[in-house]
Write a protein that holds these residues in place. Structure first.
Motif, PDB file in Angstrom:
ATOM      1  N   PHE A 135       4.445   1.934   1.584  1.00 16.73           N
ATOM      2  CA  PHE A 135       5.382   2.666   0.987  1.00 16.73           C
ATOM      3  C   PHE A 135       5.194   4.002   1.577  1.00 16.73           C
ATOM      4  N   LEU A 136       6.143   4.451   2.319  1.00 14.88           N
ATOM      5  CA  LEU A 136       5.697   5.807   2.966  1.00 14.88           C
ATOM      6  C   LEU A 136       6.532   7.041   2.207  1.00 14.88           C
ATOM      7  N   CYS A 137       5.910   7.842   1.556  1.00 17.76           N
ATOM      8  CA  CYS A 137       6.319   9.137   1.019  1.00 17.76           C
ATOM      9  C   CYS A 137       6.062  10.545   1.564  1.00 17.76           C
ATOM     10  N   LEU A 180       0.892  -1.218   0.114  1.00 17.73           N
ATOM     11  CA  LEU A 180      -0.070   0.012   0.044  1.00 17.73           C
ATOM     12  C   LEU A 180       0.895   1.125  -0.030  1.00 17.73           C
ATOM     13  N   GLY A 181       0.397   2.322  -0.431  1.00 12.60           N
ATOM     14  CA  GLY A 181       1.225   3.560  -0.689  1.00 12.60           C
ATOM     15  C   GLY A 181       0.438   4.616   0.683  1.00 12.60           C
ATOM     16  N   VAL A 210      -3.879   3.442  -1.983  1.00 11.17           N
ATOM     17  CA  VAL A 210      -3.121   4.572  -1.466  1.00 11.17           C
ATOM     18  C   VAL A 210      -3.856   5.384  -0.624  1.00 11.17           C
ATOM     19  N   ILE A 211      -3.266   5.783   0.724  1.00  7.73           N
ATOM     20  CA  ILE A 211      -3.882   6.605   1.469  1.00  7.73           C
ATOM     21  C   ILE A 211      -3.186   8.147   1.354  1.00  7.73           C
ATOM     22  N   ALA A 263       2.655   8.914  -9.434  1.00  9.51           N
ATOM     23  CA  ALA A 263       3.093   8.250 -10.632  1.00  9.51           C
ATOM     24  C   ALA A 263       3.742   6.909 -10.183  1.00  9.51           C
ATOM     25  N   MET A 264       4.601   6.882  -9.064  1.00 11.58           N
ATOM     26  CA  MET A 264       5.529   5.910  -8.592  1.00 11.58           C
ATOM     27  C   MET A 264       4.347   4.682  -8.079  1.00 11.58           C
ATOM     28  N   MET A 265       3.399   5.066  -7.418  1.00 15.88           N
ATOM     29  CA  MET A 265       2.517   4.163  -6.931  1.00 15.88           C
ATOM     30  C   MET A 265       1.893   3.360  -8.119  1.00 15.88           C
ATOM     31  N   ARG A 266       1.617   4.120  -8.986  1.00  9.43           N
ATOM     32  CA  ARG A 266       1.221   3.438 -10.408  1.00  9.43           C
ATOM     33  C   ARG A 266       2.159   2.438 -10.794  1.00  9.43           C
TER      34      ARG A 266
END
Length: 330
Positions: free
Chosen positions: A93-95, A62-63, A119-120, A109-112
């Motif tokens: 993934f924490l951004c 998950l993002g 994504v949260i 875009a990276m999550m895609r």
């Protein structure tokens, strides 16, 4: 490397049965599940996650894209999300978008590209204005920031109510010249500004508010200027923990006594707000509940893509402390 066939041989079952047990599929007897689990543990078998993702087209990832990881509010949200993800065997993934629309777009875009399951997101105001979750190849849950026009699951604080009650508390304590500093890059600050305006209007008082970049250094600059006035404002109110920190730094540098010369209040029950003297009146946000609820909504959306959009609105808790002790009304 231990293979699935080795597990099947030790458990005395077919490789298909092992696969069903590992994937959590139904239609497996308790006895078969027990034997497979024992064999997996005995042999130290680890599933080939990459191969599983390739076959299923889904990931266990998950993002989480937050607007500013330096804000302790988002740090606590991240911890709560990770806790529930871990319990469900998911990776996160924490951004950190840093309130920057370009970084935000890059991470989306990276999550895609990473083919995440969902994504949260705590969106910037510029994204939120035109956000169409259906344009993304993954489900999305918004936290902290949301607008009525956006058709997405969301978990938010009742910002209007919280700011209304916080401002109302100051008014009942006898403060009249109340200045509100609020963040300008998200939807949260403006919503809290509206609550402040409503409380001031209900009391027949003239509002004074400034939208600022929600950084402690910027809040200190603005507070420094406000503290040079004569007469001083009766109270300074912050829309977030970082803004509150900047205000507190300015007050300390000016050598002013709180609340004798100036009251101060804000949002977020950060540890330092109860350690300074006097301790600071704040709205405590249910950060753990926000993060955990967002993750559960996302998992529900992954499992049931067609279910109705849900918005969960939580209530902040007003913690009255020494920084807003009353003064006599003039």
């Amino acid at each position: 490397m231990v293979k699935i066939v080795d597990v099947a041989k030790q458990a005395g079952v077919s490789t298909a049965s092992v696969s069903r047990v590992i994937s959590g599929a139904s239609g497996v007897s308790d006895e078969t599940r027990r034997r497979v689990d024992a064999a997996v543990k005995s042999l130290g078998y680890r599933p080939d996650l990459a191969a599983r993702r390739l076959r299923s087209g889904r990931t266990d990832t998950l993002g989480l894209i937050v607007s500013d990881i330096r804000n302790p509010f988002f740090t606590e949200i991240s911890r709560a999300v990770e806790d529930v993800a871990y319990q469900n065997g998911m990776r996160v993934f924490l951004c950190n978008a840093d309130e920057d629309p370009d970084k935000e777009a890059f991470y989306l875009a990276m999550m895609r590209d990473e083919n995440v399951s969902g994504v949260i997101l705590s969106p910037t105001l510029s994204l939120l204005k035109d956000l169409r979750p259906q344009d993304y190849p993954f489900p999305m849950v918004l936290v902290d920031r949301w607008e009525r026009e956006v058709e997405a699951d969301a978990v938010v604080l009742d910002n209007f109510d919280a700011a209304y009650r916080l401002t109302g508390h100051l008014i009942t304590q006898g403060y009249r010249r109340i200045v509100f500093l609020y963040g300008s890059v998200g939807s949260t600050g403006p919503q809290r500004h509206q609550g402040y305006l409503a409380a001031m209007s209900a009391a027949g008082l003239a509002p004074e508010a400034e939208p600022i970049l929600p950084r402690s250094e910027r809040a200190r600059e603005v507070a420094d200027r406000l503290l040079q006035r004569s007469p001083l404002p009766d109270a300074l109110v912050a829309s977030s923990g970082l803004v509150l920190q900047g205000i507190a730094e300015a007050i300390k540098a000016a050598g002013l006594k709180v609340p004798l010369e100036l009251a101060v209040a804000g949002f977020d029950d950060l540890p330092w707000t109860s350690l300074v003297t006097p301790d600071i009146t704040v709205i405590r946000q249910p950060t753990n509940e926000i993060g955990q609820t967002a993750l559960r909504l996302l998992l529900e959306r992954v499992a049931l893509p067609e279910r109705a959009v849900r918005r969960v609105v939580l209530r902040g808790e007003l913690l009255v402390r020494g920084s807003t002790q009353g003064r006599a009304s003039s």
